[in-house]
Design a protein around this motif. Structure first.
Motif, short mmCIF file in Angstrom:
data_model
loop_
_atom_site.label_atom_id
_atom_site.label_comp_id
_atom_site.label_asym_id
_atom_site.label_seq_id
_atom_site.Cartn_x
_atom_site.Cartn_y
_atom_site.Cartn_z
N LEU A 143 -8.04 12.69 -0.35
CA LEU A 143 -7.07 11.71 0.14
C LEU A 143 -5.86 12.44 0.68
O LEU A 143 -5.39 13.41 0.08
CB LEU A 143 -6.62 10.77 -0.99
N GLN A 164 -14.45 6.71 2.41
CA GLN A 164 -13.71 5.54 2.89
C GLN A 164 -13.86 4.37 1.91
O GLN A 164 -12.89 3.64 1.65
CB GLN A 164 -14.22 5.15 4.28
N LYS A 189 0.00 11.26 2.25
CA LYS A 189 0.69 10.05 2.70
C LYS A 189 -0.07 8.79 2.29
O LYS A 189 0.54 7.76 1.99
CB LYS A 189 0.88 10.07 4.22
N THR A 190 -1.40 8.89 2.23
CA THR A 190 -2.20 7.75 1.77
C THR A 190 -1.95 7.48 0.30
O THR A 190 -1.78 6.33 -0.11
CB THR A 190 -3.70 8.03 2.00
N GLY A 210 -7.40 1.12 -3.54
CA GLY A 210 -6.36 0.18 -3.14
C GLY A 210 -6.61 -1.22 -3.66
O GLY A 210 -5.68 -1.92 -4.09
N GLN A 215 -11.61 5.10 -1.11
CA GLN A 215 -10.20 4.83 -0.82
C GLN A 215 -9.91 3.34 -0.84
O GLN A 215 -8.91 2.89 -1.38
CB GLN A 215 -9.83 5.42 0.54
N LYS A 222 1.40 5.77 -0.08
CA LYS A 222 1.37 4.35 0.28
C LYS A 222 0.73 3.52 -0.81
O LYS A 222 1.07 2.35 -0.99
CB LYS A 222 0.63 4.17 1.60
N MET A 223 -0.22 4.09 -1.52
CA MET A 223 -0.88 3.37 -2.61
C MET A 223 -0.02 3.30 -3.87
O MET A 223 -0.36 2.56 -4.80
CB MET A 223 -2.21 4.05 -2.97
#
Length: 586
Positions: free
Chosen positions: A501, A453, A504-505, A460, A456, A508-509
């Motif tokens: 990851l 976490q 979809k993550t 971002g 990730q 989005k990034m």
């Protein structure tokens, strides 16, 4: 009440509240728990009680909350016959950038309203609480004063049918207005203003309190062109960032946590009874991990036999008992309130925080601000630093950066500050390798889920600074992968796949197709169901520290330990290469 206790003597005026007896409702006057006004109250109350718009520049912790609550409650008190016929109407709307500050304002309003015996009510609408509960309360109980965060208020306007209750707003207050702009709330503020009746249709007063006056701040509160501007900042307060001692330290990203622990231990060794630092991290996930590391170290130290504990340095002994708190967006509202209250009351404590406390909440006695990693902007660095050296007290700041974050020092808001480079040099007790050993041992107790976490979140966060970093997306992924393995010890620092990851993550990034990412269709069970969140094996930090002391520093007794450079790890050289030993004479 905020800013008015005796610790804020530097902000007290010689004007008494009873001098307002001719203009304040007796019930309101009797509820004020102080004899003398603060400087900001004395400077603004005459104007605000007359009904004119006021823009006040004032620091947090100087009594500004009472400065805008008094005229608001007084305005409602003159409307009581009308208000009693419309119990659901909101007469005063107060906007705050954070939940903590909103709840603090509500608490102070409750004190001022006790003389009205329920004739005037105050409620809050803030994120992190149940919307349905707020919705029912707004419909069933008085909400003459509503304290809200912009985002949650928008939710109620769009989904709870709140707009009709704002048809009779007679006063609009924006507290920490500059921070609301910093946090990107300009559009939300414009939406809220549009939901209020026009000032021609329903005259109202606007009160805006802000520590700084950035461009466009007057527009967001719809201030009348004849508003009064009051600046209550003293010269030294307007330039806190110019006179507070500030150091920066450059360390490889594998040793950021160790360097942070070093600074903490150094502070505790100097004055363990009054040391009260705030540690700011770039993301909520990194904040949480360092809090867990400190908590783990304390648990391990508490299990050390007292005779053995006495052999450790005073700094390690102090770390065993100093209260440690965490504040970030991943905590529930009740947890954040408890941590805020506890840290405020503590004489000595450590607060691990994300930017939720960078401004708006006043903590007394903060001795230093330690900023770990890249701040989001030069302005945010300054606002964080402003948590210390308040009301004339002493304070200091330390900024811990990696070599690739060094560009931050060249930003125009930062380049002119008195930041001095400092090396992590401890010739007495070889504290850096000792701290590094303790951190690495404690990291073994942090679950790979928590590390994933944090990875990730870091991806971002640094993605938004690619231009400043001079990185391509592939370089970003490479650096963050190495950080996860070698700094967080993801899967114990193995050279295997990076943290997983979801596709979809990654999309989005904006990192779709970037080499080096471990993209999966479904997260493994350990990353998805909480497995490993509470490992039982907490290790033995004392044994680890003792080993370091018994074998002697690997750099030689009396050596000067200097942390700099990129740092090593799997595929990048041995870990010990991140610390370079030089002769004492160098």
């Amino acid at each position: 009440m905020e800013g008015d206790d005796r610790r804020e003597k530097g902000h007290l005026s010689d004007r008494r509240f009873d001098s307002l007896g001719s203009v304040l409702d007796p019930r309101l006057l009797s509820s004020i728990p102080f004899e003398f006004m603060s400087v900001v109250q004395a400077a603004t109350l005459e104007h605000s009680l007359s009904g004119v718009d006021v823009l006040a520049q004032a620091k947090t912790g100087t009594g500004k909350t009472l400065a805008f609550l008094l005229p608001c409650v007084q305005r409602i008190s003159t409307m009581l016959p009308l208000v009693s016929r419309s119990p659901s109407d909101i007469s005063v709307l107060i906007l705050s950038p954070t939940r903590e500050l909103a709840l603090q304002i509500e608490k102070e309003a409750v004190v001022l309203l006790r003389g009205f015996q329920g004739a005037i009510g105050v409620q809050h609408c803030v994120g992190g609480t149940n919307m349905e509960t707020e919705k029912r309360a707004l419909r069933s109980s008085r909400a003459d004063i509503l304290v809200a965060t912009p985002g949650r208020l928008i939710d109620h306007l769009q989904n709870s049918g709140l707009a009709p209750q704002l048809r009779n707003v007679r006063a609009l207050v924006l507290d920490e207005a500059d921070r609301m702009l910093d946090m990107g709330f300009r559009r939300e503020l414009q939406t809220i203003l549009a939901a209020l009746p026009s000032r021609q249709e329903r005259p109202r007063q606007s009160l805006l309190f802000s520590a700084t006056i950035p461009q466009g701040i007057r527009d967001v509160a719809d201030l009348d062109e004849n508003h009064v501007f009051v600046n209550t900042l003293r010269p030294e307060e307007q330039n806190t960032h110019q006179h507070v001692p500030q150091d920066f330290i450059i360390v490889p990203h594998t040793q950021t946590f160790a360097a942070t622990l070093c600074i903490l231990l150094e502070s505790l060794s100097q004055d363990p009874k009054t040391t009260k630092p705030i540690l700011f991290f770039s993301t909520a996930r990194s904040t949480a991990i360092f809090f867990v590391l400190l908590e783990t170290l304390q648990k391990q130290l508490s299990g050390v036999h007292s005779a053995n504990l006495q052999r450790l340095s005073p700094a390690w002994q102090a770390l065993q008992t100093v209260p440690v708190f965490e504040l970030h967006s991943r905590k529930s509202q009740s947890q954040r309130v408890r941590a805020t209250q506890a840290f405020t009351k503590s004489q000595t404590a450590i607060l691990c925080s994300s930017d939720v406390t960078a401004r708006g909440v006043d903590f007394p006695g903060v001795t230093s601000v330690i900023q770990v990693g890249l701040p989001s902007s030069g302005e945010q660095y300054i606002h964080r630093l402003g948590r210390t050296a308040r009301a004339g007290a002493a304070g200091s700041g330390v900024l811990i950066l990696t070599p690739y974050e060094r560009f931050f020092l060249r930003k125009k808001e930062v380049a002119g500050l008195p930041l001095r480079e400092r090396k992590l040099v401890f010739t007495e007790d070889d504290l850096l390798p000792e701290a590094d050993s303790a951190i690495r041992k404690a990291l073994m107790t942090v679950s790979d889920k928590e590390k994933s976490q944090a990875y990730q979140a870091a991806l971002g966060y640094y993605k938004s600074s690619l231009k400043d970093l001079g990185w391509s997306p592939a370089q970003l992924v490479d650096e963050m992968n190495d950080w996860a393995r070698q700094a967080l010890l993801f899967q114990e620092g193995a050279s295997g796949p990076a943290p997983p990851l979801l596709a979809k993550t990654v999309g989005k990034m904006g990192l779709k197709g970037t080499p080096g990412l471990n993209v999966v269709k479904q997260l493994p069970s350990w990353a998805d169901d909480g497995a490993g969140d509470s490992p039982n094996d907490r290790g033995d930090v004392y044994q680890h520290l003792s080993t370091v002391r018994q074998r002697g520093s690997p750099y030689g007794r009396g050596a000067k330990v200097v942390a700099n450079g990129r740092g090593g790890g799997a595929g990048r050289g041995a870990r010990d290469s991140v610390v370079r030993a030089t002769q004492s004479s160098s």
